[in-house]
Each structure stands twice: as C-alpha cells, then as structure tokens.
Design a protein around this motif. Sequence first.
Motif, PDB file in Angstrom:
ATOM      1  N   TRP A  11      58.933  28.134 -29.896  1.00  0.00           N
ATOM      2  CA  TRP A  11      57.611  27.683 -30.571  1.00  0.00           C
ATOM      3  C   TRP A  11      58.125  26.638 -31.335  1.00  0.00           C
ATOM      4  N   THR A  12      57.139  25.729 -31.572  1.00  0.00           N
ATOM      5  CA  THR A  12      57.299  24.556 -32.506  1.00  0.00           C
ATOM      6  C   THR A  12      55.877  24.107 -33.030  1.00  0.00           C
ATOM      7  N   THR A  13      55.758  23.071 -33.978  1.00  0.00           N
ATOM      8  CA  THR A  13      54.490  22.721 -34.466  1.00  0.00           C
ATOM      9  C   THR A  13      53.868  21.630 -33.723  1.00  0.00           C
ATOM     10  N   PRO A  14      52.600  21.408 -33.577  1.00  0.00           N
ATOM     11  CA  PRO A  14      52.191  20.265 -32.814  1.00  0.00           C
ATOM     12  C   PRO A  14      52.193  19.082 -33.532  1.00  0.00           C
ATOM     13  N   ILE A  15      52.468  19.046 -34.908  1.00  0.00           N
ATOM     14  CA  ILE A  15      52.629  17.686 -35.715  1.00  0.00           C
ATOM     15  C   ILE A  15      54.128  17.436 -35.820  1.00  0.00           C
TER      16      ILE A  15
ATOM     17  N   LYS B 107      51.536  31.992 -42.191  1.00  0.00           N
ATOM     18  CA  LYS B 107      50.527  33.304 -41.895  1.00  0.00           C
ATOM     19  C   LYS B 107      50.152  33.165 -40.326  1.00  0.00           C
ATOM     20  N   ALA B 108      50.025  31.927 -39.712  1.00  0.00           N
ATOM     21  CA  ALA B 108      49.746  31.643 -38.568  1.00  0.00           C
ATOM     22  C   ALA B 108      50.891  32.236 -37.644  1.00  0.00           C
ATOM     23  N   LEU B 109      52.046  31.897 -38.198  1.00  0.00           N
ATOM     24  CA  LEU B 109      53.356  32.369 -37.493  1.00  0.00           C
ATOM     25  C   LEU B 109      53.389  33.711 -37.363  1.00  0.00           C
TER      26      LEU B 109
ATOM     27  N   ILE C 296      53.022  38.644 -34.341  1.00  0.00           N
ATOM     28  CA  ILE C 296      52.507  40.201 -33.965  1.00  0.00           C
ATOM     29  C   ILE C 296      51.801  40.159 -32.509  1.00  0.00           C
ATOM     30  N   GLN C 297      51.110  39.070 -32.179  1.00  0.00           N
ATOM     31  CA  GLN C 297      50.283  39.115 -30.837  1.00  0.00           C
ATOM     32  C   GLN C 297      51.468  39.086 -29.654  1.00  0.00           C
ATOM     33  N   ALA C 298      52.434  38.193 -29.882  1.00  0.00           N
ATOM     34  CA  ALA C 298      53.202  37.941 -28.936  1.00  0.00           C
ATOM     35  C   ALA C 298      54.398  39.457 -28.738  1.00  0.00           C
TER      36      ALA C 298
ATOM     37  N   PHE D 207      52.981  26.417 -29.552  1.00  0.00           N
ATOM     38  CA  PHE D 207      52.997  25.846 -30.705  1.00  0.00           C
ATOM     39  C   PHE D 207      52.203  26.728 -31.800  1.00  0.00           C
ATOM     40  N   VAL D 208      52.522  26.666 -33.281  1.00  0.00           N
ATOM     41  CA  VAL D 208      52.094  27.332 -34.455  1.00  0.00           C
ATOM     42  C   VAL D 208      51.313  26.414 -35.234  1.00  0.00           C
ATOM     43  N   ASP D 209      50.151  26.528 -35.333  1.00  0.00           N
ATOM     44  CA  ASP D 209      49.222  25.610 -36.192  1.00  0.00           C
ATOM     45  C   ASP D 209      49.972  25.372 -37.737  1.00  0.00           C
ATOM     46  N   ILE D 210      49.353  24.195 -38.418  1.00  0.00           N
ATOM     47  CA  ILE D 210      50.110  23.710 -39.458  1.00  0.00           C
ATOM     48  C   ILE D 210      49.170  24.377 -40.521  1.00  0.00           C
ATOM     49  N   GLU D 211      49.768  24.340 -41.720  1.00  0.00           N
ATOM     50  CA  GLU D 211      49.238  24.824 -42.913  1.00  0.00           C
ATOM     51  C   GLU D 211      48.673  23.117 -43.549  1.00  0.00           C
ATOM     52  N   PRO D 212      47.576  23.097 -43.799  1.00  0.00           N
ATOM     53  CA  PRO D 212      46.915  21.681 -43.930  1.00  0.00           C
ATOM     54  C   PRO D 212      47.451  20.813 -45.093  1.00  0.00           C
TER      55      PRO D 212
END
Length: 381
Positions: free
Chosen positions: A74-78, A109-111, A116-118, A96-101
């Motif tokens: 997993w990594t970031t899209p940005i 938090k997204a991670l 948990i889902q994974a 990917f894991v979404d960014i914190e704006p």
Amino acid sequence: MIPYGKHQIENDDIEAVVDVLENQFITQGLQVPAFEEALTKYTGAAYALAVNSATSALHVACKALNVGPGDWVWTTPITFVATANAARFCGAQVDFVDIEPSSRNICAKALLKKLIQAEHAGTLPKVLIAVHFAGASCDMQTLKTLCDQYGVKLIEDACHALGGDYQNHKIGSCRFSDFTIFSFHPVKSITTGEGGAVLSNSEALIKKAALFAKHGVTKDPELLETPLDGPWSYQQVELGFNYRMSDLQAALGISQLNKLNAFIARRRHKAFVYHGLLADLPIQLPNADMLEQSAWHLYAIEVDAQQRLPLYEHLWQHGVQVNVHYSPVHLQPYYRRLGFSEGDFPHAEAYAAKTLTLPLFPAMTDAEQNAVANALRSWYQ
Ligand SMILES: *Cc1c(COP(=O)(O)O)cnc(C)c1O
C-alpha cells in the motif's frame, strides 16, 4: 524562465568528480562506501546502500522485505509513479490509502479503517510505503504503531525529504521504519546526476538489499549456500540486478551532502518568504506547521480547480514554470487497467485537481521569487 526546481553545482563539486576521473577507480573504488558512510552520519541510520536511482532503491527494499506475487503493498496516490511501481516489479498487488488534505500525506485514520477491512478480508499488506510529500514527514509515530499492530513492514519514500527533520531527528534515521529511500535526481535536495540510497537500522535487511542491487552475487559466508570453491569464487544466491552507483556519482554526492544543510536553510527561508508574499491571495498555501521541519522539496499551493489551467498558462506566459505534483497514481492508465478509477481516493483526487507547484530551489534569487509572486498577483487583480 524560472523552473520549478534546479540543482546547484559549484566548482568544488566539479573538482570532486574530476579527481575521481583522474584516479584508478571510476565505478567501485572508495567513493561509494565513503558516501554511504556520510549518509549514515548525516541521518543517524546505522546502514546505507547507495544505488543508481531511488526507483532501484525502492525495488531492492521491497525485495529485501520478501515482497512477491500474492502480496499487497500500500502507498499514497499522491506520489511519483515509481513508489507504486516498485511493488509491481516484485509481482505484488498495489493498493492506495487516501491522503489527509492539510498535510497531503497518508491519512492515519484512513489507514486504520483500511487495515481493519483488510484484516477481515484476509488481504493485509506486507508493506506500507509512506511518502513524505513535498519534504514534510508523515506522522511516522502513528503509522509505525498501526503497522506494528497489523504486522506490516514500513518503508519511508523520503525522496522529497532529505535534510528534513521529524521529532528532532533527521528524516532517514529509520527510527520508525524498516527502510528509508532517498533520490539524488537533480530536482531533489542534493544530486548525483541520477542516484538513490536505501537506509536501514537492520544489518540483515541492508545486506539483503545490497545483494539484490548487485546481481544476487556474494562472498558473504552468512549468505552462501555451500562453501566457496576457492578465494577467487563467489556465488549467485538470488536473482539480483545491476543497480550500483558509480564512484563518479558518489564523489559528487559527498561534495553535495556537505552543502545540504545550507540548501535546506535556503529552501526553508524561501518557503517562509512565499508564505508572507502570498498570504492575502485567495489560494491555499502549504501547511505552515512544518515550516521549520520540512525539507521543502516542493512549495505546492491549491487554487480553484476551474482556474488551474488558465492560471498555469498565465504563469508560464510570465516565465514562471509551475508544475503539478502529482496526477494521482491510481488514475494513470496502467493502474486504471488494474481496476482503479475516479472516486477511489477522493481527497487525493480533489487535491490533484487544485494543486500547482511554485518554483523553489536554493539558488533562486529574491528577484525571481518576487517575479513569481507578482505573476500570481497579476492573475487575481
Ligand atoms: C523522485 C522520486 C522517486 C524516484 O526517484 P529516482 O531517483 O528518479 O528514481 C520516487 N519517489 C518519489 C516520491 C520521488 O519524488
């Protein structure tokens, strides 16, 4: 024309390279180990391996962590595409894991939510590659806690962040990760032309990364499968690559590393000046929290998405070569073919639609910086 980034090569850098050219070894002499040693001294990491690019560095770091078919990374899209591609080179699947704006870095938090889902789905990643976007560190303490909790290895892609700080330690100390990766491409903090490095506090991991960077060939008794058949002998124990850095590049790296703190001080000062010059314009400036910690690889602003293209053109017409970092990796055609699409990572997509990178490099003059600010101002007036 004012570029968004630019290397700075001075006479002593040139002399360091010429010295090597006039000596016995141009590839595998004393310069590469000396550069590796200098990188460990600078960052506080125990071990460093210099290679021919950060892309190679990411690849051998993944190989050393046994990333292979059936694994998830997993990594970031940005980020630059190389971060995600390294996992694909190993045959692994990427998510990917979404960014914190506000930080533009991976959102903890997204991670957690995704972990948990994974866990329920049986698809936990083997490795998370965190990217210190623009030079400001991710929240490594939290990322490390989460990764430990779920048995995930952690690589820091610090290609933007050499010279930056996190919690009073240099980025690259590997206090919260298995590996840290640096790039010495000319737009990065220091340059070796092309080049990269892998740092770690684990001797076993760095040895394994070095094995993959050097054809999988070794004389190290610990890595041999059977005794050598003579002092002339070596064994190939893995399928490795030729990712070596040359002595020419390392000599330049040593010379550049001596100036790194001065370069970063200039970058921080320029970022501070931009904050003042642009404060009254209707644009979102980068997070000022990290002003004194970030390596300020990029000064990325956010503008109205509808106005970005005409503003980009206006700035280029005024000699200001703004750029965009980055189109989200998951929306590249190659990753779309793997099943990603619009809406998968909304914060990353919203950021990518609004961002512009302003010129920022150590040798940038005050006049150039004022010209950038005035060109921006002329758009809004
Ligand atoms: C520059 C960069 C890379 C690739 O570096 P190379 O040395 O050009 O291979 C990887 N990741 C990020 C975040 C980068 O900025």
